[in-house]
Design an enzyme around this catalytic site. Structure first.
Site, PDB file in Angstrom:
ATOM      1  N   CYS A 300       0.744  -1.037  -0.006  1.00  0.00           N
ATOM      2  CA  CYS A 300       0.042   0.003   0.156  1.00  0.00           C
ATOM      3  C   CYS A 300       0.923   1.296  -0.015  1.00  0.00           C
ATOM      4  CB  CYS A 300      -1.047   0.014   1.196  1.00  0.00           C
ATOM      5  SG  CYS A 300      -0.174  -0.161   2.828  1.00  0.00           S
ATOM      6  N   HIS A 348      -2.557   1.264   6.804  1.00  0.00           N
ATOM      7  CA  HIS A 348      -3.062   1.257   5.434  1.00  0.00           C
ATOM      8  C   HIS A 348      -3.114   2.623   4.688  1.00  0.00           C
ATOM      9  CE1 HIS A 348      -4.337  -1.029   2.058  1.00  0.00           C
ATOM     10  NE2 HIS A 348      -5.437  -0.264   1.661  1.00  0.00           N
ATOM     11  N   HIS A 360      -6.070   1.643  -4.159  1.00  0.00           N
ATOM     12  CA  HIS A 360      -5.144   1.327  -3.178  1.00  0.00           C
ATOM     13  C   HIS A 360      -4.562  -0.078  -3.749  1.00  0.00           C
ATOM     14  CE1 HIS A 360      -8.071  -1.025  -0.512  1.00  0.00           C
ATOM     15  NE2 HIS A 360      -8.522  -0.793  -1.799  1.00  0.00           N
TER      16      HIS A 360
END
Length: 388
Positions: A300, A348, A360
């Site tokens: 990520c 994240h 993402h």
């Protein structure tokens, strides 16, 4: 005549119900059966599908958290290794200079011997802590030439500097070892969490996997609904902003300067954000791989770092640092290019593209994709940061 009937059990019958002894036993049995039917159908401690889903999600989150720790340890290890290499090169160069200074002392001693002067005790000299210690012991200070004194001073200067750098190099090597241990620990943690998640999923039947997919689909539908709601809110806010700007412009001509500066700033960010988004969109479909920074796979934070680097903006490698690399803004004010961070431990991140959506790299086994920022519920959003 005696009756040969069997005696009745205790109790009497009322409307076909045996009471009270057998009736009580029967009712108890019914109650137990009812409890059993309502309880978890598992007789071998097998978790429910919902429990499996939660456990797998938790394991993926823990793996992602460990991934960010791995990324941080890897970055620290890389920097520390470069520092160690630089220090070792410096020590090697200083050692050479120290050897040169020692040779100069030897040449001076030999020259002194040839001229008939008393030759310094080289062994005693080299074992002395300082030049003065040696000179106090041998009382040769007054008999040394200026050139010889310079050689002695240079030798001990080089020796002191070399010892200092050797100590720095040793400490840096110890720090490097610690970083490497942290790196290995984080790597092992990631691998363990992913293996546990795979094991749980492997035990599901085809029917359970289908039900799990249905649960995920419902979550995505709810996330899409929330994204659409945010998009409507942002559109309404933008209309109000434009109307206010137009009203201000008509009421105050002096506002042209500040309005121009604001517009220029917005335009500059939008231009950079467009480049970052173009990069991110080009990565859609590439696999999530923990610790990866491209070009074939990403995690990520590796994706968001690469996207903004393509826009000419350097942001840190890990989520813990990226969250501090810009201005925090409300979710309702998010603009394309902003970074959206998730969970209390900030493990994240995604790149906002507008209308409540982001690009993402989700998790192991998934691919870079466009998805609602509410993919894991509204409460999972930690913050939104504008990096440039």
């Amino acid at each position: 005549m005696a009756s040969h009937r069997k005696s009745r059990p205790a109790g009497t019958r009322v409307a076909g119900i045996r009471t009270p002894a057998l009736a009580t036993a029967a009712l108890t049995s019914v109650a137990l059966l009812s409890q059993t039917a309502n309880a978890s159908p598992s007789t071998d401690d097998k978790p429910s599908l919902e429990e499996v889903e939660k456990k797998v999600d938790d394991l993926y989150r823990q793996a992602e958290s460990a991934t960010e720790k791995y990324n941080a340890a890897k970055e620290k290890t890389t920097k520390q290794r470069k520092r160690v290499d630089t220090l070792l090169d410096d020590v090697a160069q200083r050692t050479q200079k120290l050897n040169d200074a020692r040779e100069e002392l030897g040449r001076n001693a030999a020259a002194q011997y040839r001229t008939g002067a008393s030759a310094p005790d080289t062994a005693t000299f080299l074992l002395a802590d300082t030049p003065q210690d040696y000179f106090d012991q041998t009382q040769l200070m007054d008999r040394m030439t200026g050139r010889q004194k310079e050689s002695v001073d240079d030798y001990f200067t080089q020796q002191s500097a070399t010892m200092k750098k050797r100590k720095e190099a040793t400490q840096s090597l110890e720090t490097l070892t610690e970083s490497q241990n942290d790196l290995q620990t984080a790597k092992s943690t990631v691998q363990k969490k992913l293996a546990d998640a795979r094991e749980l999923l492997s035990k599901l039947t085809a029917e359970e996997k289908a039900r799990l997919a249905a649960i995920e689909k419902r979550k995505q539908e709810e996330a899409a609904r929330k994204a659409a709601e945010l998009a409507r809110q942002q559109e309404a806010a933008e209309r109000r902003r434009q109307e206010a700007a137009q009203q201000q412009e008509s009421n105050d001509s002096s506002s042209d300067s500040s309005s121009s500066d604001s517009s220029a700033s917005d335009s500059s960010y939008a231009t950079k954000a467009e480049k970052a988004l173009a990069f991110a969109r080009a990565q859609v479909g590439k696999p999530y791989v923990w610790g990866a920074t491209g070009p074939d796979s990403y995690d990520c934070s590796g994706l968001t770092q690469g996207a903004w680097k393509a826009a000419g903006v350097d942001i840190p490698r890990v989520t813990y640092d990226q969250v501090n690399a810009g201005t925090t803004i409300p979710v309702s004010s998010a603009q394309p290019g902003d970074l959206v961070f998730f969970y209390d431990d900030i493990t994240h991140v995604g790149l906002y593209i507008g209308n409540g959506m982001m690009i993402h790299a989700p998790k192991p086994g998934a691919y870079v994709r466009e998805e609602s920022i509410y993919y894991d519920g509204e409460s999972s959003i930690h913050s939104v940061v504008r990096p440039a």
